[in-house]
Design a protein around this motif. Structure first.
Motif, short mmCIF file in Angstrom:
data_model
loop_
_atom_site.label_atom_id
_atom_site.label_comp_id
_atom_site.label_asym_id
_atom_site.label_seq_id
_atom_site.Cartn_x
_atom_site.Cartn_y
_atom_site.Cartn_z
N GLY A 34 40.23 34.95 34.78
CA GLY A 34 40.79 34.63 33.43
C GLY A 34 42.27 34.48 33.39
O GLY A 34 42.92 33.99 32.60
N ASP A 35 43.12 35.07 34.37
CA ASP A 35 44.56 35.31 34.37
C ASP A 35 45.28 33.88 34.97
O ASP A 35 44.77 33.59 36.03
CB ASP A 35 45.03 36.12 35.33
N PRO A 36 46.21 33.27 33.95
CA PRO A 36 46.46 32.03 34.56
C PRO A 36 47.68 32.17 35.79
O PRO A 36 47.53 31.36 36.57
CB PRO A 36 47.45 31.56 33.27
N LYS A 37 48.31 33.28 35.75
CA LYS A 37 48.98 33.45 37.04
C LYS A 37 48.35 33.54 38.30
O LYS A 37 48.66 32.87 39.38
CB LYS A 37 49.87 34.64 36.85
N SER A 38 47.16 34.15 38.20
CA SER A 38 46.15 34.35 39.49
C SER A 38 45.67 32.98 39.81
O SER A 38 45.64 32.47 41.11
CB SER A 38 45.10 35.24 39.06
N ARG A 39 45.47 31.98 38.82
CA ARG A 39 44.88 30.87 38.94
C ARG A 39 46.00 29.98 39.71
O ARG A 39 45.80 29.02 40.49
CB ARG A 39 44.36 29.86 37.77
N LEU A 40 47.45 30.16 39.08
CA LEU A 40 48.43 29.46 39.90
C LEU A 40 48.63 29.74 41.39
O LEU A 40 48.93 28.75 42.34
CB LEU A 40 49.75 29.65 39.04
N ARG A 41 48.63 31.15 41.52
CA ARG A 41 48.39 31.70 42.85
C ARG A 41 47.47 31.07 43.75
O ARG A 41 47.70 30.62 44.97
CB ARG A 41 48.82 33.12 42.96
N LEU A 42 46.53 31.10 43.08
CA LEU A 42 45.02 30.51 44.03
C LEU A 42 45.28 28.96 44.41
O LEU A 42 45.17 28.37 45.25
CB LEU A 42 43.80 30.73 43.18
N GLU A 43 45.85 28.22 43.28
CA GLU A 43 46.10 26.59 43.53
C GLU A 43 47.07 26.46 44.69
O GLU A 43 47.10 25.58 45.66
CB GLU A 43 46.64 26.26 42.22
N ARG A 44 48.15 27.22 44.60
CA ARG A 44 48.94 27.22 45.80
C ARG A 44 48.56 27.61 47.06
O ARG A 44 48.93 26.73 48.09
CB ARG A 44 50.48 27.98 45.32
N ALA A 45 47.56 28.54 47.02
CA ALA A 45 47.22 28.86 48.21
C ALA A 45 46.31 27.97 48.96
O ALA A 45 46.30 27.57 50.03
CB ALA A 45 46.49 30.18 48.20
N GLN A 46 45.35 27.42 48.13
CA GLN A 46 44.60 26.17 48.43
C GLN A 46 45.33 25.04 49.04
O GLN A 46 44.96 24.36 49.69
CB GLN A 46 43.76 25.89 47.33
N LYS A 47 46.71 24.60 48.24
CA LYS A 47 47.30 23.58 48.71
C LYS A 47 47.91 23.81 50.16
O LYS A 47 47.86 22.92 50.94
CB LYS A 47 48.41 23.23 47.88
N VAL A 48 48.28 24.93 50.42
CA VAL A 48 48.80 25.45 51.69
C VAL A 48 47.79 25.52 52.72
O VAL A 48 48.09 24.92 53.94
CB VAL A 48 49.49 26.72 51.72
N LYS A 49 46.64 25.85 52.58
CA LYS A 49 45.17 25.97 53.42
C LYS A 49 45.26 24.55 53.56
O LYS A 49 44.90 24.25 54.97
CB LYS A 49 44.25 26.63 52.86
N ALA A 50 45.00 23.66 52.80
CA ALA A 50 44.84 22.28 53.01
C ALA A 50 45.95 21.44 53.85
O ALA A 50 45.34 20.75 54.79
CB ALA A 50 44.61 21.35 51.66
N ALA A 51 47.05 21.86 53.67
CA ALA A 51 48.06 21.31 54.68
C ALA A 51 47.95 22.01 55.98
O ALA A 51 48.16 21.02 56.91
CB ALA A 51 49.50 21.76 54.05
N HIS A 52 47.61 23.09 56.25
CA HIS A 52 47.47 23.54 57.53
C HIS A 52 46.35 22.80 58.26
O HIS A 52 46.30 22.63 59.36
CB HIS A 52 47.35 24.93 57.61
N GLU A 53 45.20 22.70 57.52
CA GLU A 53 44.03 22.09 58.04
C GLU A 53 44.35 20.75 58.41
O GLU A 53 44.05 20.10 59.60
CB GLU A 53 42.93 22.00 56.91
N LYS A 54 45.09 19.90 57.60
CA LYS A 54 45.42 18.78 57.89
C LYS A 54 46.37 18.68 59.05
O LYS A 54 46.25 17.42 59.96
CB LYS A 54 46.33 18.04 56.88
N ARG A 55 47.25 19.71 59.22
CA ARG A 55 48.01 19.55 60.51
C ARG A 55 47.62 20.31 61.65
O ARG A 55 47.77 20.09 62.80
CB ARG A 55 49.37 20.53 60.26
N GLY A 56 46.26 20.71 61.51
CA GLY A 56 45.49 21.37 62.69
C GLY A 56 45.84 22.62 63.30
O GLY A 56 45.77 23.20 64.20
N THR A 57 46.56 23.47 62.21
CA THR A 57 47.07 24.83 62.21
C THR A 57 46.41 25.71 61.65
O THR A 57 45.58 25.33 60.63
CB THR A 57 48.68 24.85 62.07
#
Length: 83
Positions: A34-57
């Motif tokens: 329920g913590d909004p700060k945790s959700r922001l950190r999770l969203e950022r981590a998911q974006k970084v993971k998606a970018a790495h997957e797109k680059r193949g790293t």
């Protein structure tokens, strides 16, 4: 999180402002789900993971650990965009 892969300077700037705003004006500390700060950190981590997957790293262990720990909900903005 130090990895900035796939995050524009504008996104990072707005993310910092939103995170600082939640630190000062946000709700009291609540559970991780329920913590909004945790959700922001999770969203950022998911974006970084998606970018790495797109680059193949491989995403850093820090990013994968954050998603494994906090991941269960879809990103904050996606949940609220549906309303």
């Amino acid at each position: 999180m130090k990895d900035k892969t796939g995050l524009s300077i504008g996104y990072r700037l707005l993310w910092r402002l939103e995170y600082a705003g939640l630190t000062v004006f946000g709700p009291a500390q609540v559970s991780t789900q329920g913590d909004p700060k945790s959700r922001l950190r999770l969203e950022r981590a998911q974006k970084v993971k998606a970018a790495h997957e797109k680059r193949g790293t491989e995403a850093p262990a820090e990013v994968l650990a954050m998603i494994a720990r906090d991941g269960g909900l879809p990103p904050f903005r996606e949940r609220h965009a549906k309303r």
